[in-house]
Design a protein around this motif. Structure first.
Motif, PDB file in Angstrom:
ATOM      1  N   UNK A   1      28.037 -20.149  57.207  1.00  0.00           N
ATOM      2  CA  UNK A   1      28.022 -19.701  55.623  1.00  0.00           C
ATOM      3  C   UNK A   1      29.365 -18.635  55.740  1.00  0.00           C
ATOM      4  N   UNK A   2      30.126 -18.699  54.643  1.00  0.00           N
ATOM      5  CA  UNK A   2      31.275 -17.691  54.406  1.00  0.00           C
ATOM      6  C   UNK A   2      30.668 -16.827  53.661  1.00  0.00           C
ATOM      7  N   UNK A   3      31.304 -15.402  53.673  1.00  0.00           N
ATOM      8  CA  UNK A   3      30.717 -14.439  52.995  1.00  0.00           C
ATOM      9  C   UNK A   3      31.860 -13.106  52.938  1.00  0.00           C
ATOM     10  N   UNK A   4      32.144 -12.359  52.209  1.00  0.00           N
ATOM     11  CA  UNK A   4      32.591 -11.229  52.199  1.00  0.00           C
ATOM     12  C   UNK A   4      31.834 -10.057  52.450  1.00  0.00           C
ATOM     13  N   UNK A   5      31.991  -9.117  53.296  1.00  0.00           N
ATOM     14  CA  UNK A   5      31.162  -8.107  53.987  1.00  0.00           C
ATOM     15  C   UNK A   5      31.868  -6.759  53.830  1.00  0.00           C
ATOM     16  N   UNK A   6      31.147  -5.568  53.739  1.00  0.00           N
ATOM     17  CA  UNK A   6      31.691  -4.300  53.623  1.00  0.00           C
ATOM     18  C   UNK A   6      30.634  -3.180  54.048  1.00  0.00           C
ATOM     19  N   UNK A   7      31.027  -2.363  54.989  1.00  0.00           N
ATOM     20  CA  UNK A   7      30.348  -1.102  55.354  1.00  0.00           C
ATOM     21  C   UNK A   7      31.018  -0.126  54.811  1.00  0.00           C
ATOM     22  N   UNK A   8      30.199   0.927  54.232  1.00  0.00           N
ATOM     23  CA  UNK A   8      30.857   2.012  53.358  1.00  0.00           C
ATOM     24  C   UNK A   8      31.368   3.450  54.519  1.00  0.00           C
ATOM     25  N   UNK A   9      30.825   3.605  55.734  1.00  0.00           N
ATOM     26  CA  UNK A   9      31.127   4.644  56.540  1.00  0.00           C
ATOM     27  C   UNK A   9      31.280   4.028  57.928  1.00  0.00           C
TER      28      UNK A   9
END
Length: 169
Positions: A137-145
């Motif tokens: 599965x493709x996805x966009x990810x982000x962690x803020x710190x």
């Protein structure tokens, strides 16, 4: 008699203090977000082995997969704080389902969605066999710190794997 009373009081206070000063558990300092899916439990956070960080592994078709071999692997850029990255998730042992990813920062106890659009879950695990995996599965990810993060990977509401990442500046 007075010495015995003082000794008894001293020992009682001592045992009370020792009993109350045990190591703080995850349960006592963790506040789950209100919108967190119901199947995510506080007890899941106690299962993290912070020493078992993700590793790079060879699938037989690629040698740059990162994750936990034969469970969850990722092809994508290293995470930097507050930067959206595209990941291609790979799963072994399942062929379809709904992906939920919950991020937990060890130092700040922050719990956040990892999928960059701010949702906890995304349907569509499947995509057929690719790079030796049973599903993708493709996805966009982000962690803020920055910090050490545990990524709790749920498939169809069941804890599937935990990925431990170090996010650096």
């Amino acid at each position: 008699m007075r010495i015995k009373s003082v000794a008894f009081i001293f020992l009682s206070v001592f045992f009370l203090l020792v009993g109350c000063s045990t190591n703080e558990t995850v349960d006592s300092k963790l506040a789950l977000p209100e919108d967190l899916p119901d199947f995510v439990q506080k007890s899941d956070f106690e299962k993290v082995d912070w020493n078992r960080t993700v590793t790079e592994f060879d699938t037989g078709t690629r040698d740059d997969m990162v994750g936990n071999k034969n469970k969850v692997g990722i092809i994508g850029a290293e995470l930097k704080p507050n930067k959206v990255e595209k990941w291609l998730w790979h799963f072994w042992g399942i062929d379809q389902g709904e992906l939920t990813v919950v991020g937990y920062n060890k130092d700040t106890s922050k719990i956040t969605p990892v999928l960059s659009d701010g949702v906890w879950s995304k349907d569509g695990v499947g995509g057929g066999k690719i790079e030796g995996a049973d599903a993708s599965l493709p996805s966009n990810v982000v962690l803020l710190e920055v910090g050490k993060w545990a990524l709790f990977v749920y498939i169809d509401g069941k804890l599937f794997d935990i990925l431990v990442y170090e996010v650096k500046e």
